[in-house]
Structures are given as structure tokens and as C-alpha cells.
Design an enzyme around this catalytic site. Sequence first.
Site, PDB file in Angstrom:
ATOM      1  N   GLY A 150       5.103  -7.850   2.826  1.00  0.00           N
ATOM      2  CA  GLY A 150       5.790  -8.278   4.043  1.00  0.00           C
ATOM      3  C   GLY A 150       6.290  -9.718   3.962  1.00  0.00           C
ATOM      4  O   GLY A 150       5.793 -10.520   3.161  1.00  0.00           O
ATOM      5  N   GLU A 182      11.707  -4.577  11.460  1.00  0.00           N
ATOM      6  CA  GLU A 182      11.150  -3.484  10.649  1.00  0.00           C
ATOM      7  C   GLU A 182       9.947  -2.849  11.367  1.00  0.00           C
ATOM      8  O   GLU A 182       9.077  -3.550  11.852  1.00  0.00           O
ATOM      9  CB  GLU A 182      10.690  -4.041   9.292  1.00  0.00           C
ATOM     10  CG  GLU A 182      10.147  -2.965   8.374  1.00  0.00           C
ATOM     11  CD  GLU A 182       9.635  -3.514   7.040  1.00  0.00           C
ATOM     12  OE1 GLU A 182       8.871  -4.479   7.041  1.00  0.00           O
ATOM     13  OE2 GLU A 182      10.022  -2.941   6.005  1.00  0.00           O
ATOM     14  N   LYS A 186      -2.910  -7.201  -8.452  1.00  0.00           N
ATOM     15  CA  LYS A 186      -3.704  -7.183  -7.211  1.00  0.00           C
ATOM     16  C   LYS A 186      -3.049  -6.163  -6.275  1.00  0.00           C
ATOM     17  O   LYS A 186      -2.067  -6.446  -5.598  1.00  0.00           O
ATOM     18  CB  LYS A 186      -3.712  -8.596  -6.635  1.00  0.00           C
ATOM     19  CG  LYS A 186      -4.053  -8.848  -5.237  1.00  0.00           C
ATOM     20  CD  LYS A 186      -5.283  -8.489  -4.582  1.00  0.00           C
ATOM     21  CE  LYS A 186      -5.103  -8.683  -3.090  1.00  0.00           C
ATOM     22  NZ  LYS A 186      -4.855  -7.415  -2.396  1.00  0.00           N
ATOM     23  N   CYS A 230      10.242   0.474   2.220  1.00  0.00           N
ATOM     24  CA  CYS A 230      10.981  -0.760   2.483  1.00  0.00           C
ATOM     25  C   CYS A 230      12.460  -0.463   2.706  1.00  0.00           C
ATOM     26  O   CYS A 230      13.139  -1.180   3.414  1.00  0.00           O
ATOM     27  CB  CYS A 230      10.805  -1.709   1.320  1.00  0.00           C
ATOM     28  SG  CYS A 230      11.169  -0.939  -0.263  1.00  0.00           S
ATOM     29  N   TRP A 245       0.796  -1.238   0.000  1.00  0.00           N
ATOM     30  CA  TRP A 245       0.000   0.000   0.000  1.00  0.00           C
ATOM     31  C   TRP A 245       0.822   1.277   0.000  1.00  0.00           C
ATOM     32  O   TRP A 245       0.286   2.365  -0.184  1.00  0.00           O
ATOM     33  CB  TRP A 245      -0.963   0.034   1.192  1.00  0.00           C
ATOM     34  CG  TRP A 245      -0.351  -0.376   2.509  1.00  0.00           C
ATOM     35  CD1 TRP A 245      -0.495  -1.594   3.096  1.00  0.00           C
ATOM     36  CD2 TRP A 245       0.480   0.402   3.369  1.00  0.00           C
ATOM     37  NE1 TRP A 245       0.208  -1.630   4.275  1.00  0.00           N
ATOM     38  CE2 TRP A 245       0.813  -0.412   4.471  1.00  0.00           C
ATOM     39  CE3 TRP A 245       0.984   1.700   3.336  1.00  0.00           C
ATOM     40  CZ2 TRP A 245       1.619   0.028   5.519  1.00  0.00           C
ATOM     41  CZ3 TRP A 245       1.788   2.144   4.368  1.00  0.00           C
ATOM     42  CH2 TRP A 245       2.103   1.310   5.436  1.00  0.00           C
ATOM     43  N   GLU A 252       9.905  -8.903  -3.240  1.00  0.00           N
ATOM     44  CA  GLU A 252      10.460  -7.622  -2.785  1.00  0.00           C
ATOM     45  C   GLU A 252       9.873  -7.357  -1.408  1.00  0.00           C
ATOM     46  O   GLU A 252       8.703  -6.982  -1.295  1.00  0.00           O
ATOM     47  CB  GLU A 252      10.065  -6.490  -3.753  1.00  0.00           C
ATOM     48  CG  GLU A 252      10.640  -6.617  -5.140  1.00  0.00           C
ATOM     49  CD  GLU A 252      12.144  -6.385  -5.175  1.00  0.00           C
ATOM     50  OE1 GLU A 252      12.712  -5.875  -4.192  1.00  0.00           O
ATOM     51  OE2 GLU A 252      12.757  -6.732  -6.198  1.00  0.00           O
ATOM     52  N   LEU A 253      10.692  -7.534  -0.365  1.00  0.00           N
ATOM     53  CA  LEU A 253      10.141  -7.524   0.987  1.00  0.00           C
ATOM     54  C   LEU A 253      10.714  -6.374   1.817  1.00  0.00           C
ATOM     55  O   LEU A 253      11.244  -5.415   1.277  1.00  0.00           O
ATOM     56  CB  LEU A 253      10.387  -8.888   1.633  1.00  0.00           C
ATOM     57  CG  LEU A 253      10.023 -10.083   0.747  1.00  0.00           C
ATOM     58  CD1 LEU A 253      10.362 -11.393   1.411  1.00  0.00           C
ATOM     59  CD2 LEU A 253       8.561 -10.036   0.338  1.00  0.00           C
TER      60      LEU A 253
HETATM   61  P1  NAD Z   1       1.371  -7.340   3.006  1.00  0.00           P
HETATM   62  O1  NAD Z   1       2.307  -8.469   2.871  1.00  0.00           O
HETATM   63  O2  NAD Z   1       0.428  -7.327   4.152  1.00  0.00           O
HETATM   64  O3  NAD Z   1       0.435  -7.208   1.688  1.00  0.00           O
HETATM   65  C1  NAD Z   1       0.986  -7.069   0.407  1.00  0.00           C
HETATM   66  C2  NAD Z   1      -0.019  -7.563  -0.623  1.00  0.00           C
HETATM   67  O4  NAD Z   1      -0.209  -8.964  -0.482  1.00  0.00           O
HETATM   68  C3  NAD Z   1      -1.415  -6.949  -0.513  1.00  0.00           C
HETATM   69  O5  NAD Z   1      -1.901  -6.690  -1.804  1.00  0.00           O
HETATM   70  C4  NAD Z   1      -2.213  -8.052   0.165  1.00  0.00           C
HETATM   71  O6  NAD Z   1      -3.598  -8.001  -0.074  1.00  0.00           O
HETATM   72  C5  NAD Z   1      -1.600  -9.275  -0.476  1.00  0.00           C
HETATM   73  N1  NAD Z   1      -1.788 -10.528   0.275  1.00  0.00           N
HETATM   74  C6  NAD Z   1      -2.002 -10.694   1.604  1.00  0.00           C
HETATM   75  N2  NAD Z   1      -2.084 -12.011   1.898  1.00  0.00           N
HETATM   76  C7  NAD Z   1      -1.918 -12.681   0.734  1.00  0.00           C
HETATM   77  C8  NAD Z   1      -1.880 -14.072   0.385  1.00  0.00           C
HETATM   78  N3  NAD Z   1      -2.026 -15.027   1.296  1.00  0.00           N
HETATM   79  N4  NAD Z   1      -1.654 -14.404  -0.902  1.00  0.00           N
HETATM   80  C9  NAD Z   1      -1.476 -13.455  -1.845  1.00  0.00           C
HETATM   81  N5  NAD Z   1      -1.517 -12.114  -1.571  1.00  0.00           N
HETATM   82  C10 NAD Z   1      -1.724 -11.744  -0.302  1.00  0.00           C
HETATM   83  O7  NAD Z   1       2.267  -6.039   2.985  1.00  0.00           O
HETATM   84  P2  NAD Z   1       1.828  -4.530   3.215  1.00  0.00           P
HETATM   85  O8  NAD Z   1       1.462  -4.329   4.640  1.00  0.00           O
HETATM   86  O9  NAD Z   1       0.849  -4.149   2.164  1.00  0.00           O
HETATM   87  O10 NAD Z   1       3.197  -3.771   2.896  1.00  0.00           O
HETATM   88  C11 NAD Z   1       4.184  -3.532   3.831  1.00  0.00           C
HETATM   89  C12 NAD Z   1       5.384  -4.414   3.593  1.00  0.00           C
HETATM   90  O11 NAD Z   1       5.799  -4.314   2.237  1.00  0.00           O
HETATM   91  C13 NAD Z   1       6.589  -3.971   4.415  1.00  0.00           C
HETATM   92  O12 NAD Z   1       7.216  -5.093   4.982  1.00  0.00           O
HETATM   93  C14 NAD Z   1       7.491  -3.312   3.393  1.00  0.00           C
HETATM   94  O13 NAD Z   1       8.843  -3.305   3.734  1.00  0.00           O
HETATM   95  C15 NAD Z   1       7.214  -4.124   2.178  1.00  0.00           C
HETATM   96  N6  NAD Z   1       7.591  -3.393   0.954  1.00  0.00           N
HETATM   97  C16 NAD Z   1       8.666  -3.831   0.233  1.00  0.00           C
HETATM   98  C17 NAD Z   1       9.089  -3.130  -0.889  1.00  0.00           C
HETATM   99  C18 NAD Z   1      10.258  -3.591  -1.722  1.00  0.00           C
HETATM  100  O14 NAD Z   1      10.345  -3.192  -2.880  1.00  0.00           O
HETATM  101  N7  NAD Z   1      11.171  -4.391  -1.211  1.00  0.00           N
HETATM  102  C19 NAD Z   1       8.409  -1.970  -1.262  1.00  0.00           C
HETATM  103  C20 NAD Z   1       7.307  -1.556  -0.506  1.00  0.00           C
HETATM  104  C21 NAD Z   1       6.916  -2.276   0.597  1.00  0.00           C
END
Ligand code: NAD
Length: 490
Positions: A226, A381, A173, A281, A149, A247-248
Amino acid sequence: MNIYKALIGEHWKESSSGRTISSSNPFNQEVWASIPSLTKEDVAEAVEAAHLAFHDWKKTNGLERATLMHRLADLIEAEADHLAQVETTDNGKLFKETKNQILFSARNYRYFAGYADKLLGDFIPMDNREMIDYTIMEPVGPVALITAWNSPLSLLANKLAPALATGNTVVIKPSEQASISTLEFAKLTIQAGFPSGVINVITGDGAAGDALIRHPLIAKVSFTGGSQTARAITKAVSDKLIPVTLELGGKSPNIIFADADLEDALTGAIAGIFGATGQTCIAGSRLLVERSIVEIVKERLIRKAATIQLGDPFDPATDMGPVANKLQLKKIVSMITEAKEEGAELLYGGELAKEAGLHGYFIKPTIFFTENPEINIACEEVFGPVLTIIPFNDPEEALSIANRSPYGLAAGIWTRDIKKAHRLAAEIEAGNVWINTYRASAAGAPFGGTKQSGYGRERSWHALYEYTHIKNVMVNLSTKKRDPFSMQTK
Ligand code: NAD
């Protein structure tokens, strides 16, 4: 109230269950829009549309794809204000930052458009001159692109641009917390002229994402989010044995040596952790400082933090907007409380900001100091504006603290000593290292993590290989008979 629909093929669709998810503005907490919460069957429809479109799209020539991608980039640039306005309303990120990121996404579409007609294979010289051998870069098939997000359109461009350039169709998605800029963007893909089904956008929570990745026709997943979700995804697709790019998150060290240009280094420290309210991130959330300058760094950072202007993300004078959602705010507050209990010294902030006019999810820029790099606030984090300062005595100790992390996304090094900088850059376990800068990006520079920050690379020509497989073609020109019971190696 704006009611949005998902894009499946050429149709805008509600959920077949009728369920929606509402979106609230993190600055004033007003519910301003809703998105459909799609069912498993709706998701399957999107994958089938992508599968159907793949048949023709993979056969388009590179120039056709590049032309559409440049048209899309033109539209993004023309609509940058509108897209940024929607994204900022959805996730509270500063308008000036969101607009900058959206213009950068257009740059990325242009960068990869440039590769669309240059997907060169190899011609491989053989030991036997009567054989020829060449390779072809082929698209992998319908790809699931899942984003977080914090920067929806910018994260999407990192995936969609190389996926389209290489001839893949996609089902996108976005996060249920901030889907709307992606749905507005989807309108531009239609205007640009992409054929029906090449770009689909589904919406919903984790269950919709899960249905997407598990669908038998999805041939690859590219995920930003995440670590916990990443683990669930890799487990869910393990039976299908399909490739995944991850990308986490990170806990990136930003290292200041005593011989650095201190003013630049402090600006880099602020950019690293308080830019985007720390919700990036690559946040430089561990500030490693050489012991001889630690007191001056503390004092000057506290003074700088006190001048950070919290406020309306649309106001150009605002430095830090709200945290994007209530869940995230709760997580940050609980990590701050835990840090205090763990004995970290609170130097600044550490509480909600309740000044007049701030009714949203505002938290003060927060600075901790600790001698103990093992405590949770120095290891995990936060994804918020919380900095932990940790002192070190020499480069070896700085390196050892920097690498004592399960993550490996980014690192910053501030020094005037060029040898020390490059020595450290070589030893640091991170996918991205900045020397005398922080949080800088380029379309041509690869981006990605090591260790628990993920694998695979975005941006740069390396990303082309995330969305293709290499086919080898070997041709026999000889008229000689061969022995059928011995492998032909010449
Ligand atoms: P999240 O993992 O909660 O959600 C990310 C996406 O995954 C959302 O679209 C969510 O609906 C979807 N999702 C959730 N459960 C799922 C499942 N079981 N199967 C498939 N899709 C599923 O992450 P968040 O809270 O949206 O974002 C924050 C995290 O993202 C932080 O850890 C941040 O560091 C990381 N991030 C990484 C980068 C990078 O490029 N390395 C960039 C931005 C954010």
C-alpha cells in the site's frame, strides 16, 4: 496446526523471542498454521547471511544461475497443486486462480533465466580511437523483497526472478497475513540447489519489514503493497540513499465506448473488478461508460453480478471466494457505508453474503453508480469487489475523468475504433493499458505504475535494470603524454 519456521542461510529458525503469528483460513476462519514473528536481531542474521552469500553468488556465471532457476521452475511446476493449496488456504483466493498464478511464476523464472547469461554491456565507440570504453551490468547487493498478501508467490516471482538472474542475494519478507506459500516455496529453493544465504525468507509484521529495510547491508528495496507503507519505507531509507522499486495500489479506469463489443466489454468489466474478489492492484474499479449505453450496461452488469457464485475457493464452480482477512473486510464494509452516505446509487450488493455455507469473510459483488467522479468511492482504492460506474459524454471527458486520480497503475479501453483506442492509450496516465481486454499479463511485458501507484518496472527486460547498476570502464591505449590539469575529453 502447522508450525512454520523462517529460512535464514541454511537454517530453519523460530523467533528468538519465541513469538509467533497465527494464520487463519478466511473461508472457515480456522487457525491452521503459525509463523515466527522475528525480532530485529533475527532479521539482522538473515541480512548477514545474504551479505555473506553475495560475495560468491555475484561471481557465478550466468549459465550456473540460469540452470538453478530452471530447476526451480521445474519444481514449482511439479509442486503447483501443493503450493496453490497452501496459498488458497492462507488467503482465500480461488484455487484455480492461485494455481494459474503459480504456473505463471514458473514462466517468469524461466524468462529471466534466459537473461542470466545475456547481461550484455555496451562497447562504446570513442572520439579518440586510442581509447576504448565498455559497460558492465553489476548486481546491487543484498536486496529486500517485500510482498503483499493477495498473490504472494506471483508477486515474489516478479522480484526474485530478475534479482537472481542478475546475481543478487535476497531477503524476502512476505505479508504476515499470508506468508506460508512463500515458506513452502523456500523449501524448493533449497531442493533446487541455491547456495546457502542466496535466498532467505523472514517472517513477521511491519516491524520486521522495517528492521529489514533499515539494515545497513541492504542495498536495495523492492516493495509491493500500500501507498502508506511505501511512504514509510522511502522515508526510512532516505538516509541510506538506496534505490527503491514501488508497486502500489490503483483506482484503474475501465472505459467502455458505445461502439465496443458490449459482451466482451462486460466480461472485461467483471474480470476487472470481481476476479480475485477485487483484491488486485489492477482492479478496474472505475467503470467509465459512454452515456448512450449506460442504462444497458447497468442492467446487464446487475444481471451478471447476480449469477456470480460465492463459495469455497477450492470448488471449481466458485467465481468469488472470501475476502482475505477480517481487517480487509472491515475496510470494504466501511467504504460501502461511506459511499451510500456520499450519495452513490447502490445498484447491486453492498452487504455481507450470508447464504448457507458461507461462514467466512464474504461480501456480495457490489455495484455503485454516480454522476460525481469526485466522491471517495470513485477515487480511493477499495481492494475488494466494489465497482463504481461513472458516465461520460465523449472521449475527452472520459480521458479527463480517467486521469483525475492520484493513481496511475492500469486502464482498460473497449472500442472497435482503432484510432480512438490508440489516441486514448497515449494520453492515459497509467503504466499499463489494455485495449479490448483486461487483467492480462505476460512475462515479457513490463508492469508497473505511475503517479502514486509507484515507480520502477517488473517483468520484461526492463526489470533487469531494477537490480543492477551500470559500471563504465574506460581504457587508455595511447602512449602520448597528457596534460594533468585539463580533463581528458578526447
Ligand atoms: P501493506 O502495505 O500493508 O503491506 C505490504 C508489506 O509491507 C507486508 O509484507 C507488510 O508486513 C510490510 N510492511 C508493513 N509495514 C512496513 C514497514 N514499515 N517497513 C517495511 N515493510 C512493512 O499492503 P497489503 O495490505 O499487504 O497489500 C495491499 C496493497 O498492496 C494494496 O494497496 C494493493 O493495491 C497493493 N498491491 C500492489 C500490487 C502491484 O503490483 N502494484 C500488487 C498487489 C498488491
